[in-house]
Write a protein that holds these residues in place. Structure first.
Motif, PDB file in Angstrom:
ATOM      1  N   LEU A  55      -8.917 -12.708 -71.928  1.00 56.97           N
ATOM      2  CA  LEU A  55      -8.839 -11.963 -70.789  1.00 56.97           C
ATOM      3  C   LEU A  55     -10.030 -12.100 -69.960  1.00 56.97           C
ATOM      4  CD1 LEU A  55      -7.423 -10.149 -68.344  1.00 56.97           C
ATOM      5  CD2 LEU A  55      -8.195  -8.196 -69.659  1.00 56.97           C
ATOM      6  N   TYR A  56     -11.152 -11.737 -70.510  1.00 49.82           N
ATOM      7  CA  TYR A  56     -12.442 -11.809 -69.661  1.00 49.82           C
ATOM      8  C   TYR A  56     -12.886 -13.078 -69.210  1.00 49.82           C
ATOM      9  CZ  TYR A  56     -12.752  -6.619 -70.708  1.00 49.82           C
ATOM     10  OH  TYR A  56     -12.222  -5.197 -70.451  1.00 49.82           O
ATOM     11  N   GLU A  57     -12.553 -14.018 -70.232  1.00 45.21           N
ATOM     12  CA  GLU A  57     -12.968 -15.368 -70.143  1.00 45.21           C
ATOM     13  C   GLU A  57     -12.472 -15.792 -68.783  1.00 45.21           C
ATOM     14  OE1 GLU A  57     -12.391 -18.026 -73.391  1.00 45.21           O
ATOM     15  OE2 GLU A  57     -11.978 -19.513 -72.080  1.00 45.21           O
ATOM     16  N   GLY A  58     -11.283 -15.427 -68.681  1.00 48.31           N
ATOM     17  CA  GLY A  58     -10.208 -15.758 -67.485  1.00 48.31           C
ATOM     18  C   GLY A  58     -10.734 -15.101 -66.204  1.00 48.31           C
ATOM     19  N   LEU A  59     -11.142 -13.915 -66.407  1.00 44.96           N
ATOM     20  CA  LEU A  59     -11.600 -12.964 -65.210  1.00 44.96           C
ATOM     21  C   LEU A  59     -12.927 -13.447 -64.758  1.00 44.96           C
ATOM     22  CD1 LEU A  59     -10.380  -9.432 -65.979  1.00 44.96           C
ATOM     23  CD2 LEU A  59      -9.370 -10.908 -64.225  1.00 44.96           C
ATOM     24  N   ALA A  60     -13.732 -14.135 -65.606  1.00 45.26           N
ATOM     25  CA  ALA A  60     -15.001 -14.807 -65.297  1.00 45.26           C
ATOM     26  C   ALA A  60     -14.890 -15.659 -64.119  1.00 45.26           C
ATOM     27  CB  ALA A  60     -15.749 -15.376 -66.364  1.00 45.26           C
ATOM     28  N   GLN A  61     -13.727 -16.368 -63.844  1.00 47.91           N
ATOM     29  CA  GLN A  61     -13.407 -17.146 -62.642  1.00 47.91           C
ATOM     30  C   GLN A  61     -12.838 -16.612 -61.672  1.00 47.91           C
ATOM     31  OE1 GLN A  61     -14.611 -20.182 -63.494  1.00 47.91           O
ATOM     32  NE2 GLN A  61     -14.969 -19.452 -65.988  1.00 47.91           N
ATOM     33  N   SER A  62     -12.606 -15.182 -61.707  1.00 49.02           N
ATOM     34  CA  SER A  62     -11.968 -14.262 -60.677  1.00 49.02           C
ATOM     35  C   SER A  62     -12.529 -14.663 -59.307  1.00 49.02           C
ATOM     36  CB  SER A  62     -12.005 -13.013 -60.810  1.00 49.02           C
ATOM     37  OG  SER A  62     -11.564 -12.206 -59.595  1.00 49.02           O
ATOM     38  N   LEU A 103      -1.888 -10.742 -57.920  1.00 47.31           N
ATOM     39  CA  LEU A 103      -3.192 -10.950 -58.118  1.00 47.31           C
ATOM     40  C   LEU A 103      -3.539 -12.392 -58.754  1.00 47.31           C
ATOM     41  CD1 LEU A 103      -4.371  -7.436 -59.347  1.00 47.31           C
ATOM     42  CD2 LEU A 103      -4.817  -8.527 -57.222  1.00 47.31           C
ATOM     43  N   ALA A 104      -2.467 -12.681 -59.822  1.00 51.45           N
ATOM     44  CA  ALA A 104      -2.721 -14.291 -60.286  1.00 51.45           C
ATOM     45  C   ALA A 104      -2.406 -15.199 -59.027  1.00 51.45           C
ATOM     46  CB  ALA A 104      -1.676 -14.253 -61.228  1.00 51.45           C
ATOM     47  N   GLU A 105      -1.578 -15.156 -58.325  1.00 52.67           N
ATOM     48  CA  GLU A 105      -1.121 -15.987 -57.332  1.00 52.67           C
ATOM     49  C   GLU A 105      -2.648 -16.199 -56.198  1.00 52.67           C
ATOM     50  OE1 GLU A 105       2.403 -15.072 -54.959  1.00 52.67           O
ATOM     51  OE2 GLU A 105       1.488 -15.911 -53.187  1.00 52.67           O
ATOM     52  N   ALA A 106      -3.160 -15.118 -56.138  1.00 53.18           N
ATOM     53  CA  ALA A 106      -4.335 -15.160 -55.223  1.00 53.18           C
ATOM     54  C   ALA A 106      -5.611 -15.411 -55.979  1.00 53.18           C
ATOM     55  CB  ALA A 106      -4.550 -13.440 -54.849  1.00 53.18           C
ATOM     56  N   GLY A 107      -5.484 -16.042 -57.370  1.00 55.19           N
ATOM     57  CA  GLY A 107      -6.735 -16.290 -57.963  1.00 55.19           C
ATOM     58  C   GLY A 107      -7.680 -15.305 -58.416  1.00 55.19           C
ATOM     59  N   VAL A 108      -7.136 -13.966 -58.377  1.00 54.80           N
ATOM     60  CA  VAL A 108      -8.062 -12.905 -58.708  1.00 54.80           C
ATOM     61  C   VAL A 108      -7.978 -12.525 -60.126  1.00 54.80           C
ATOM     62  CG1 VAL A 108      -8.530 -10.424 -58.442  1.00 54.80           C
ATOM     63  CG2 VAL A 108      -7.995 -11.867 -56.470  1.00 54.80           C
ATOM     64  N   VAL A 109      -6.752 -12.761 -60.766  1.00 59.84           N
ATOM     65  CA  VAL A 109      -6.751 -12.500 -62.262  1.00 59.84           C
ATOM     66  C   VAL A 109      -5.931 -13.731 -62.785  1.00 59.84           C
ATOM     67  CG1 VAL A 109      -6.258 -10.091 -61.986  1.00 59.84           C
ATOM     68  CG2 VAL A 109      -4.234 -11.546 -62.560  1.00 59.84           C
ATOM     69  N   PRO A 110      -6.333 -14.170 -64.057  1.00 58.07           N
ATOM     70  CA  PRO A 110      -5.788 -15.110 -64.865  1.00 58.07           C
ATOM     71  C   PRO A 110      -3.954 -15.069 -64.990  1.00 58.07           C
ATOM     72  CG  PRO A 110      -7.047 -14.129 -66.351  1.00 58.07           C
ATOM     73  CD  PRO A 110      -7.198 -13.506 -64.983  1.00 58.07           C
ATOM     74  N   ASP A 111      -3.367 -16.378 -65.320  1.00 60.63           N
ATOM     75  CA  ASP A 111      -2.027 -16.202 -65.200  1.00 60.63           C
ATOM     76  C   ASP A 111      -1.620 -15.501 -66.640  1.00 60.63           C
ATOM     77  OD1 ASP A 111      -0.015 -18.750 -66.620  1.00 60.63           O
ATOM     78  OD2 ASP A 111       0.685 -17.166 -64.951  1.00 60.63           O
ATOM     79  N   PRO A 112      -0.825 -14.566 -66.553  1.00 57.39           N
ATOM     80  CA  PRO A 112      -0.420 -13.797 -67.696  1.00 57.39           C
ATOM     81  C   PRO A 112       0.357 -14.750 -68.849  1.00 57.39           C
ATOM     82  CG  PRO A 112       0.832 -13.007 -65.861  1.00 57.39           C
ATOM     83  CD  PRO A 112       0.032 -14.005 -65.332  1.00 57.39           C
ATOM     84  N   ALA A 113       1.317 -15.682 -68.440  1.00 61.26           N
ATOM     85  CA  ALA A 113       1.739 -16.452 -69.391  1.00 61.26           C
ATOM     86  C   ALA A 113       0.528 -17.418 -70.151  1.00 61.26           C
ATOM     87  CB  ALA A 113       2.672 -17.474 -68.637  1.00 61.26           C
ATOM     88  N   GLY A 114      -0.305 -17.627 -69.407  1.00 64.41           N
ATOM     89  CA  GLY A 114      -1.435 -18.532 -70.001  1.00 64.41           C
ATOM     90  C   GLY A 114      -2.156 -17.687 -70.983  1.00 64.41           C
ATOM     91  N   LEU A 115      -2.455 -16.523 -70.730  1.00 69.76           N
ATOM     92  CA  LEU A 115      -3.080 -15.436 -71.559  1.00 69.76           C
ATOM     93  C   LEU A 115      -2.450 -15.214 -72.671  1.00 69.76           C
ATOM     94  CD1 LEU A 115      -4.659 -12.800 -69.086  1.00 69.76           C
ATOM     95  CD2 LEU A 115      -5.898 -14.498 -70.234  1.00 69.76           C
ATOM     96  N   GLU A 116      -1.025 -14.914 -72.875  1.00 64.91           N
ATOM     97  CA  GLU A 116      -0.161 -14.902 -73.791  1.00 64.91           C
ATOM     98  C   GLU A 116      -0.369 -16.058 -75.017  1.00 64.91           C
ATOM     99  OE1 GLU A 116       3.751 -13.976 -72.897  1.00 64.91           O
ATOM    100  OE2 GLU A 116       4.526 -14.088 -75.110  1.00 64.91           O
ATOM    101  N   ARG A 117      -0.355 -17.129 -74.260  1.00 68.76           N
ATOM    102  CA  ARG A 117      -0.277 -18.633 -74.930  1.00 68.76           C
ATOM    103  C   ARG A 117      -1.770 -18.691 -75.872  1.00 68.76           C
ATOM    104  NH1 ARG A 117       2.379 -20.988 -70.845  1.00 68.76           N
ATOM    105  NH2 ARG A 117       0.562 -21.599 -69.795  1.00 68.76           N
TER     106      ARG A 117
END
Lengths: 175, 260
Positions: B119-126, B191-205
């Motif tokens: 999650l935080y790796e993804g959020l680093a790109q927020s 928020l994922a659509e706006a690029g603020v948070v990573p895509d949840p399906a991608g995080l699950e994978r």
């Protein structure tokens, strides 16, 4: 101006870290900026750990020495990015740690980054770096615990001289 | 409004909700892990568990402060932590699960540590600068949580038949609660659509592809889990949540306005 930025930075940087022997907050690399505007001095700090419990004490100490230098209005800003890295510690800080029997963090590396893939790969390898004993220099050392007396240090022991020692853990940025 | 104009997600109202979720995750997990204080099997593990609980408290302070600021209703980290009723907390139930035995504690820590790394790796790109700054810092600390959990997965799974049984039992109990982490409701989707948070399906994978070989490598089986209901995110908690919140809040509530 009540004080020059250079002087304010020097004074703030000379404040000793409350936990680590002999080391100043300047040597730790946590003072990122000092701004002076009229009578207001603003000190920008990047904490070693987000939860570091020493930050409040450090701020109180910095405010105190700046007050002694004639500054009445001292303010603090916390900046989380770029994240603090042990690479920011000065060589003098590393030498002082070693002199006090604390194994310093690994030397700066630019190829290692913290990502999920990197961590899971290193978990499989599970091969911690060998750390020489600060007391006798032997490499026959062993980790007792990843967490020690403070969050930033791990606890190790030397199998040669039987002394325990702390090791300052390396913190490096993510991708 | 002319034809063809689309109304994008209202980030201003979605982001405080999301920040509260992450902040509550960290706060409740910190409070729960702190219950190992003076009870851990070895002194070194007492210190380790409490150091990690302190890390989570730091994350909670940063996230709740951000949530209060974005929300703009005058709530700060303290009023959010100590003055909200139980049904206003939006942490995932995974975080409030009682510690149980050491196997269950390590199982939950494993699930959470790998989740935070992804999650935080993804959020680093927020697209949100402050959230990105927080995540860049927090991800570094979470590495040590994963390493600690991994060492105990190894010791318990590869120890005696009793330790292996308890380690597997811990995984079996905790894993179904991980599904809530992958919740993809309107808040997260917007928020994922706006690029603020990573895509949840991608995080699950990412989470699944990391934990599955990790557990199997230690001879543990990995129960199937997928995105499921998210009761915690809508303020519905387990019975054990009540005494946890009461213990956390009662001192602050008993002395309104007090300072050290």
């Amino acid at each position: 101006m009540v004080i020059s930025e250079q002087k304010a930075r020097q004074i703030a940087g000379a404040v000793p870290d409350p936990e680590l022997p002999d080391i100043t907050v300047g040597e730790l690399g946590i003072i990122r900026d000092v701004r002076v505007h009229d009578h207001i001095v603003t000190v920008v700090i990047t904490p070693t750990y987000i939860a570091c419990p020493a930050i409040e004490t450090i701020q109180t100490d910095i405010a105190s020495v700046l007050h002694d230098a004639g500054v009445t209005d001292v303010r603090f800003e916390r900046r989380l990015a770029p994240p603090w890295s042990t690479d920011w510690m000065s060589q003098s800080a590393r030498d002082k740690l070693a002199g006090h029997g604390i194994s310093p963090p690994s030397p700066p590396r630019h190829d290692v980054i913290v990502t999920l893939d990197h961590v899971t790969a290193s978990l499989r390898d599970n091969d911690p770096e060998t750390r020489p004993c600060p007391a006798c220099g032997s490499t026959k050392t062993q980790e007792i615990s990843r967490f020690g007396a403070t969050a930033c240090k791990a606890l190790w022991r030397c199998l040669a001289c039987r002394e325990p020692f702390e090791h300052f853990k390396s913190l490096r940025p993510g991708a | 409004m002319t034809a063809g104009t689309t109304r994008g997600p209202d980030i201003g109202s979605l982001l405080p909700t999301y920040l509260l979720r992450l902040g509550d995750d960290a706060l409740i997990l910190s409070q729960r892990m702190s219950q190992w204080y003076a009870r851990a099997p070895r002194l070194e593990d007492d210190i380790a568990l409490l150091n990690m609980a302190l890390d989570y408290l730091g994350h909670a302070r940063a996230l709740l402060t951000m949530a209060g600021e974005r929300e703009g209703r005058g709530r700060d980290e303290d009023s959010l932590a100590f003055l909200r009723p139980e049904s206003d907390f939006v942490n995932a139930q995974l975080m409030e699960l009682p510690n149980g035995d050491f196997g269950r504690t390590i199982a939950r820590l494993t699930a959470v540590a790998i989740w935070h790394l992804a999650l935080y790796e993804g959020l680093a790109q927020s697209a949100d600068e402050a959230l990105s700054a927080f995540a860049q810092k927090a991800v570094i600390e979470c590495r040590y949580h994963a390493e600690y959990a991994n060492l105990w997965l190894q010791r318990l799974a590869g120890g005696t038949s009793e330790s292996a049984r308890r380690m597997q039992a811990g995984i079996d109990y905790v894993w179904p609660f991980a599904g809530e982490l992958f919740c993809a409701d309107d808040t997260v989707a917007g928020l994922a659509e706006a690029g603020v948070v990573p895509d949840p399906a991608g995080l699950e994978r990412r989470w699944l592809s990391a934990v599955t070989p990790l557990l199997r490598g230690h001879g543990l089986s990995c129960p199937a889990v997928s995105a499921g209901p998210a009761p915690g995110r809508s303020g519905r908690h387990l019975e054990s949540f009540t005494p946890l919140i009461a213990e956390m809040q009662h001192l602050h509530r008993a002395h309104p306005g007090a300072t050290w």
